[in-house]
Every structure is written in structure tokens, then in C-alpha cells.
Design an enzyme around this catalytic site. Structure first.
Site, short mmCIF file in Angstrom:
data_model
loop_
_atom_site.label_atom_id
_atom_site.label_comp_id
_atom_site.label_asym_id
_atom_site.label_seq_id
_atom_site.Cartn_x
_atom_site.Cartn_y
_atom_site.Cartn_z
N SER A 43 -16.94 35.12 -88.47
CA SER A 43 -17.62 35.23 -87.17
C SER A 43 -18.95 35.97 -87.35
O SER A 43 -19.78 35.97 -86.45
CB SER A 43 -16.73 35.97 -86.17
OG SER A 43 -16.24 37.17 -86.72
N GLU A 178 -4.57 32.03 -83.47
CA GLU A 178 -5.70 32.10 -82.53
C GLU A 178 -5.51 31.09 -81.40
O GLU A 178 -5.30 29.89 -81.66
CB GLU A 178 -7.02 31.84 -83.28
CG GLU A 178 -8.24 31.97 -82.38
CD GLU A 178 -9.56 32.11 -83.13
OE1 GLU A 178 -9.55 32.25 -84.37
OE2 GLU A 178 -10.60 32.09 -82.46
#
Ligand code: KIV
Length: 276
Positions: A43, A178
Site C-alpha cells: 500500500s 481482507e
């Protein structure tokens, strides 16, 4: 110091915490707050480098940021993400790149998205702890057609459960889930002997992870449904930047307290040769 054994010991007994970090100071602050683990997530492509997704992140990016995080983390276990195309092409490349992350950053484990069971087995056989990552896997954003909750239909949930079991068999010591519905995350957490690390996967998981900029509103972006903003660092920082600008412009900063003083005698001595 938190290790893979801490994850094993706490399974089903004590909830654990993980936050992302990408630099020395944030890692140090997270460590000092007593968080168990740090993920140097890919990320970083979005929150540190300004890319639209994680696909452009390189091994060199991960190593550069991973090294800095390891220098700041004293007690936390540091996990570094394997970036897109660092493990998909072949088993050999996957082992070599996992090894590079461990050797060059000093981290304790790597994280791999998807169902590369054989490659993960080869990496764990080489003595490298692996965190799996299923559900929403951002490196597959193009094939998933965007970022959506995963495992919602019974068919998809069945595959997710089966893949988690295979990841455990391949040697993962934990699996990130996730954007997975609560009931499925709960079922998987109870079914597995290894830890689940949830992000958008309910409080049923053994451990929780969030991107630190999301949970502090540092980036001032609209949070995903699963993100709670525990602080508003964007507002705090904007306030500081604007006050700084104002005080410089009206000359209240630097004040006497922030200024070095010299005696009259030394001052006149210093300038005398330059005076007419
Ligand atoms: O890259 C990352 O930050 C991650 C977390 C969102 C789990 O993989």
C-alpha cells in the site's frame, strides 16, 4: 520481542494488533505504543508514492522502506509485502525475492497475496515465515474488476475456506483476510490452527491490521467502510502548517525564545572590519 511464536501462543486467547508503516519514525512510534506487529505493505505505492494502486511497487521500493521500518521497530514483528510480479513468475524467483526481503531489510516474515501454494511451501521450507493474504487481494485489482467484498456467495466462500486450509498446509503462520463477511472470517478463524489477520473481516479474527494513514485520517481521504478513524492528523497538521505560515508572515515566529543571542561586544568586534 514479538515472533511467529507469539502469534501461535495468542491464537484463540489474546487479540493481536498490526499497523502498516513505511518509515523509521512511524515504526518507532508504533513500536512505542505497544502494537504487536508492523506490516510494510505494498500500500506504500498509494500512501507514500502516489500511485493509483499497488501494481507499480518494486522490490527496491519494498527493501528501501522495509530497512527503515526495521531500524525503528524494537519489539514489533516486521512483515514485508512481496510486491506484484516478485513471486508470480516462478518458484525460484519467489524464493529468491522472499530471501532478499529477509536478508536486505532484516524483517522477520514476508506476506504473499493469492493461492501460490507450491511457491509458499518452497519459501517456508527455506525457513522464511510467510503470511498469506486472501479475500480482497489488491494486486489482482484488474482481474477482480475493482475493490469489492469477497467470499459473499456460498460458492466463493467455499473456495475461500478451502484456499485458507491449503495456505495453512503450505506452511503460512498467519493469513490476512481482507474484506470478507463476518461469518466466513469467523468460520475460517475457528477452523485454522494459525492466526487470521483481519482488515474488513470483523472482530472475529485473531489479529487486526489497518493502514496507519487511514486510521488517523492523515491523508484526508474518504475511509472504506471497515476503517475507523481514531484521530484526525490531517486537521492537526493543517492547523500547524497554517499557523506557521501566519506567524512567519506577521513575524511572531521565530520569537526571542527560538533565536540565538550574541553580546554587543562580540557583535561590534565581528563587524568592525567591514564598517567604513
Ligand atoms: O499493503 C497493505 O497495506 C496490505 C494491508 C491492507 C493488509 O496488504
Amino acid at each position: 520481542m514479538v515472533t511467529v511464536n507469539t502469534f501461535k501462543e495468542n491464537k484463540g486467547k489474546k487479540k493481536m494488533t498490526m499497523l502498516t508503516a513505511y518509515d523509521y519514525l512511524t515504526a518507532k512510534n508504533i513500536d512505542e505504543a505497544g502494537i504487536d506487529s508492523i506490516l510494510v505493505g505494498d500500500s506504500l505505492g498509494m500512501v507514500m508514492l502516489g500511485y493509483p494502486n499497488t501494481l507499480s511497487v518494486t522490490m527496491e521500493d519494498m527493501i528501501h522502506h522495509g530497512k527503515a521500518v526495521v531500524r525503528g521497530a524494537k519489539n514489533c514483528m516486521v512483515v514485508v509485502d512481496m510486491p506484484f510480479m516478485s513471486y508470480q513468475a516462478s518458484k525460484e524467483e519467489a524464493i529468491r525475492n522472499a530471501g532478499r526481503l529477509i536478508k536486505e531489510t532484516g524483517c522477520q516474515a514476508v506476506k504473499i497475496e493469492g493461492t501460490y501454494f507450491d511457491y509458499i511451501k518452497a519459501i517456508t521450507d527455506a525457513g522464511i515465515p510467510v503470511v498469506g493474504h486472501l479475500g480482497l487481494t489488491p494486486q489482482s485489482v484488474n482481474s477482480m474488476g475493482g475493490y469489492h467484498v469477497q467470499g459473499k456467495s456460498s460458492e466463493a466462500a467455499k473456495k475461500l475456506i478451502s484456499d485458507c486450509i491449503k495456505l495453512e498446509e503450505a506452511g503460512c503462520f498467519a493469513i490476512t483476510l481482507e474484506c470478507v463477511p463476518r461469518r466466513i472470517a469467523s468460520y475460517i478463524t475457528k477452523k485454522l490452527n494459525i492466526s487470521t489477520i483481519g482488515i474488513g473481516a470483523s472482530n472475529e479474527c485473531d489479529c487486526q491490521v489497518l493502514v496507519w494513514q487511514d486510521m488517523t485520517n492523515y491523508g484526508n481521504t474518504k475511509p472504506a467502510k471497515f476503517v475507523k478513524q481514531f484521530a484526525n492528523l490531517y486537521e492537526e497538521e493543517q492547523k500547524a502548517f497554517k499557523e506557521y505560515k501566519e506567524e512567519v508572515e506577521n513575524q511572531t515566529f521565530p520569537s526571542k525564545d527560538h533565536t540565538y543571542i550574541m553580546s554587543d561586544e562580540d557583535y561590534h568586534e565581528a563587524i568592525k572590519d567591514f564598517e567604513e
